[in-house]
Design a protein around this motif. Structure first.
Motif, PDB file in Angstrom:
ATOM      1  N   LEU A  57       0.831  -1.203   0.000  1.00  0.00           N
ATOM      2  CA  LEU A  57       0.000   0.000   0.000  1.00  0.00           C
ATOM      3  C   LEU A  57       0.862   1.248   0.000  1.00  0.00           C
ATOM      4  CD1 LEU A  57      -2.785  -0.879   2.587  1.00  0.00           C
ATOM      5  CD2 LEU A  57      -2.741  -1.285   0.138  1.00  0.00           C
ATOM      6  N   ASN A  58       0.318   2.293  -0.598  1.00  0.00           N
ATOM      7  CA  ASN A  58       0.931   3.608  -0.551  1.00  0.00           C
ATOM      8  C   ASN A  58       0.087   4.426   0.424  1.00  0.00           C
ATOM      9  OD1 ASN A  58       1.732   6.256  -0.945  1.00  0.00           O
ATOM     10  ND2 ASN A  58       1.868   6.062  -3.161  1.00  0.00           N
ATOM     11  N   GLN A  59       0.692   4.877   1.499  1.00  0.00           N
ATOM     12  CA  GLN A  59      -0.047   5.606   2.533  1.00  0.00           C
ATOM     13  C   GLN A  59      -0.767   6.822   1.948  1.00  0.00           C
ATOM     14  OE1 GLN A  59       1.856   5.806   6.323  1.00  0.00           O
ATOM     15  NE2 GLN A  59       1.040   7.838   6.760  1.00  0.00           N
ATOM     16  N   ASP A  60      -0.189   7.447   0.945  1.00  0.00           N
ATOM     17  CA  ASP A  60      -0.829   8.626   0.341  1.00  0.00           C
ATOM     18  C   ASP A  60      -2.168   8.303  -0.310  1.00  0.00           C
ATOM     19  OD1 ASP A  60       0.824  10.681   1.113  1.00  0.00           O
ATOM     20  OD2 ASP A  60       2.119  10.512  -0.641  1.00  0.00           O
ATOM     21  N   ASP A  61      -2.398   7.031  -0.657  1.00  0.00           N
ATOM     22  CA  ASP A  61      -3.692   6.647  -1.220  1.00  0.00           C
ATOM     23  C   ASP A  61      -4.807   6.727  -0.179  1.00  0.00           C
ATOM     24  OD1 ASP A  61      -2.486   6.181  -3.648  1.00  0.00           O
ATOM     25  OD2 ASP A  61      -2.369   4.003  -3.389  1.00  0.00           O
ATOM     26  N   PHE A  62      -4.430   6.880   1.082  1.00  0.00           N
ATOM     27  CA  PHE A  62      -5.412   6.931   2.165  1.00  0.00           C
ATOM     28  C   PHE A  62      -5.424   8.296   2.858  1.00  0.00           C
ATOM     29  CE2 PHE A  62      -4.435   2.576   1.340  1.00  0.00           C
ATOM     30  CZ  PHE A  62      -5.694   2.014   1.291  1.00  0.00           C
ATOM     31  N   VAL A  63      -4.899   9.295   2.145  1.00  0.00           N
ATOM     32  CA  VAL A  63      -4.860  10.651   2.691  1.00  0.00           C
ATOM     33  C   VAL A  63      -5.409  11.625   1.661  1.00  0.00           C
ATOM     34  CG1 VAL A  63      -3.382  12.481   3.616  1.00  0.00           C
ATOM     35  CG2 VAL A  63      -2.800  10.081   4.044  1.00  0.00           C
ATOM     36  N   ASP A  64      -6.352  12.429   2.086  1.00  0.00           N
ATOM     37  CA  ASP A  64      -6.850  13.532   1.267  1.00  0.00           C
ATOM     38  C   ASP A  64      -6.079  14.766   1.738  1.00  0.00           C
ATOM     39  OD1 ASP A  64      -8.171  15.748   0.238  1.00  0.00           O
ATOM     40  OD2 ASP A  64     -10.177  14.998   0.701  1.00  0.00           O
ATOM     41  N   HIS A  65      -4.960  15.038   1.058  1.00  0.00           N
ATOM     42  CA  HIS A  65      -4.081  16.131   1.482  1.00  0.00           C
ATOM     43  C   HIS A  65      -4.758  17.493   1.344  1.00  0.00           C
ATOM     44  CE1 HIS A  65      -0.496  13.803   2.380  1.00  0.00           C
ATOM     45  NE2 HIS A  65      -0.751  13.082   1.301  1.00  0.00           N
ATOM     46  N   GLU A  66      -5.662  17.614   0.389  1.00  0.00           N
ATOM     47  CA  GLU A  66      -6.361  18.888   0.193  1.00  0.00           C
ATOM     48  C   GLU A  66      -7.163  19.285   1.436  1.00  0.00           C
ATOM     49  OE1 GLU A  66      -9.870  20.814  -2.627  1.00  0.00           O
ATOM     50  OE2 GLU A  66      -8.791  19.038  -3.341  1.00  0.00           O
ATOM     51  N   HIS A  67      -7.794  18.282   2.068  1.00  0.00           N
ATOM     52  CA  HIS A  67      -8.623  18.558   3.232  1.00  0.00           C
ATOM     53  C   HIS A  67      -7.963  18.143   4.545  1.00  0.00           C
ATOM     54  CE1 HIS A  67     -11.580  18.367  -0.110  1.00  0.00           C
ATOM     55  NE2 HIS A  67     -11.943  19.497   0.469  1.00  0.00           N
ATOM     56  N   GLY A  68      -6.767  17.534   4.461  1.00  0.00           N
ATOM     57  CA  GLY A  68      -6.047  17.124   5.665  1.00  0.00           C
ATOM     58  C   GLY A  68      -6.725  16.032   6.461  1.00  0.00           C
ATOM     59  N   VAL A  69      -7.361  15.084   5.748  1.00  0.00           N
ATOM     60  CA  VAL A  69      -8.071  14.007   6.431  1.00  0.00           C
ATOM     61  C   VAL A  69      -7.670  12.646   5.866  1.00  0.00           C
ATOM     62  CG1 VAL A  69     -10.068  15.429   7.044  1.00  0.00           C
ATOM     63  CG2 VAL A  69     -10.068  14.160   4.894  1.00  0.00           C
ATOM     64  N   VAL A  70      -7.939  11.623   6.669  1.00  0.00           N
ATOM     65  CA  VAL A  70      -7.746  10.239   6.228  1.00  0.00           C
ATOM     66  C   VAL A  70      -8.935   9.874   5.356  1.00  0.00           C
ATOM     67  CG1 VAL A  70      -7.635   7.848   7.040  1.00  0.00           C
ATOM     68  CG2 VAL A  70      -6.457   9.655   8.309  1.00  0.00           C
ATOM     69  N   THR A  71      -8.681   9.104   4.297  1.00  0.00           N
ATOM     70  CA  THR A  71      -9.755   8.678   3.404  1.00  0.00           C
ATOM     71  C   THR A  71      -9.654   7.176   3.144  1.00  0.00           C
ATOM     72  OG1 THR A  71     -10.791   8.965   1.238  1.00  0.00           O
ATOM     73  CG2 THR A  71      -8.414   9.276   1.337  1.00  0.00           C
ATOM     74  N   THR A  72     -10.798   6.570   2.915  1.00  0.00           N
ATOM     75  CA  THR A  72     -10.823   5.145   2.567  1.00  0.00           C
ATOM     76  C   THR A  72     -11.391   4.949   1.153  1.00  0.00           C
ATOM     77  OG1 THR A  72     -12.980   4.929   3.660  1.00  0.00           O
ATOM     78  CG2 THR A  72     -11.018   4.366   4.964  1.00  0.00           C
ATOM     79  N   GLN A  73     -11.367   5.986   0.358  1.00  0.00           N
ATOM     80  CA  GLN A  73     -11.925   5.927  -1.001  1.00  0.00           C
ATOM     81  C   GLN A  73     -11.279   4.850  -1.867  1.00  0.00           C
ATOM     82  OE1 GLN A  73     -14.511   7.666  -2.520  1.00  0.00           O
ATOM     83  NE2 GLN A  73     -15.023   8.434  -0.489  1.00  0.00           N
ATOM     84  N   SER A  74     -10.018   4.507  -1.613  1.00  0.00           N
ATOM     85  CA  SER A  74      -9.348   3.512  -2.458  1.00  0.00           C
ATOM     86  C   SER A  74      -9.621   2.068  -2.023  1.00  0.00           C
ATOM     87  CB  SER A  74      -7.844   3.777  -2.499  1.00  0.00           C
ATOM     88  OG  SER A  74      -7.294   3.698  -1.210  1.00  0.00           O
ATOM     89  N   LEU A  75     -10.306   1.867  -0.903  1.00  0.00           N
ATOM     90  CA  LEU A  75     -10.562   0.501  -0.434  1.00  0.00           C
ATOM     91  C   LEU A  75     -11.393  -0.352  -1.393  1.00  0.00           C
ATOM     92  CD1 LEU A  75     -11.058   0.681   3.435  1.00  0.00           C
ATOM     93  CD2 LEU A  75      -9.178  -0.329   2.149  1.00  0.00           C
ATOM     94  N   PRO A  76     -12.483   0.145  -1.971  1.00  0.00           N
ATOM     95  CA  PRO A  76     -13.264  -0.728  -2.851  1.00  0.00           C
ATOM     96  C   PRO A  76     -12.437  -1.328  -4.000  1.00  0.00           C
ATOM     97  CG  PRO A  76     -14.555   1.196  -2.290  1.00  0.00           C
ATOM     98  CD  PRO A  76     -13.164   1.440  -1.757  1.00  0.00           C
TER      99      PRO A  76
END
Length: 157
Positions: free
Chosen positions: A80-99
């Motif tokens: 995994l690439n940790q950046d795939d789980f970070v929305d840097h624009e909003h400074g939050v963790v994201t799970t959008q790439s999980l599906p």
């Protein structure tokens, strides 16, 4: 879990991204030791080893979210690439790439053949098994748990 559908009018709870460094991808169970934490400090002793609230946030987010996520997908053969789980624009963790990762994992494991020497009781080479030896058919089990690496503290055989 911002990849899940939610009822109209509800909102996903944003989780601030606190990490100051990527998870190191080492063994999950020894991550605290690698970061200088003792078992008692993990339980809050000595005010978590005298660490600031920001340091505590970073450690637990790296360990319990990014570390656990990395460890689970490592079992399936994914890096995994940790950046795939970070929305840097909003400074939050994201799970959008999980599906997409779930789909890739399912596809990968549905193509796995029974390994030679499989010890799963229901897929052994029995003399009266009409399927023949395990290496001659695809295992109908979506995942063979016996081929997963066991954790260092596991009691499982």
């Amino acid at each position: 879990m911002d990849y899940l559908l939610i009822p109209e009018g509800a909102a996903h709870i944003p989780v601030p991204y606190r990490s100051t460094e990527p998870y190191d991808c080492g063994d999950f169970m020894t991550y605290p030791l690698r970061k200088g934490w003792t078992e008692s400090q993990l339980e809050g002793a000595d005010d978590y080893g005298g660490r600031s609230p920001a340091e505590i946030d970073v450690f637990f987010q790296n360990c319990l979210f990014f570390g656990f996520l990395t460890e689970v997908f490592k079992i399936g053969g994914f890096e995994l690439n940790q950046d795939d789980f970070v929305d840097h624009e909003h400074g939050v963790v994201t799970t959008q790439s999980l599906p997409a990762l779930f789909v890739a994992w399912k596809k990968k494991w549905s193509e796995v053949s029974v390994p030679l020497g499989c010890q799963c009781p229901t897929f052994r080479d029995h003399p009266d098994d009409p399927r023949g030896p395990p290496e001659q058919y695809k295992c109908p089990a979506p995942i063979c748990w016996r081929i997963f690496k066991r954790g260092v503290f596991s009691d499982l055989p």
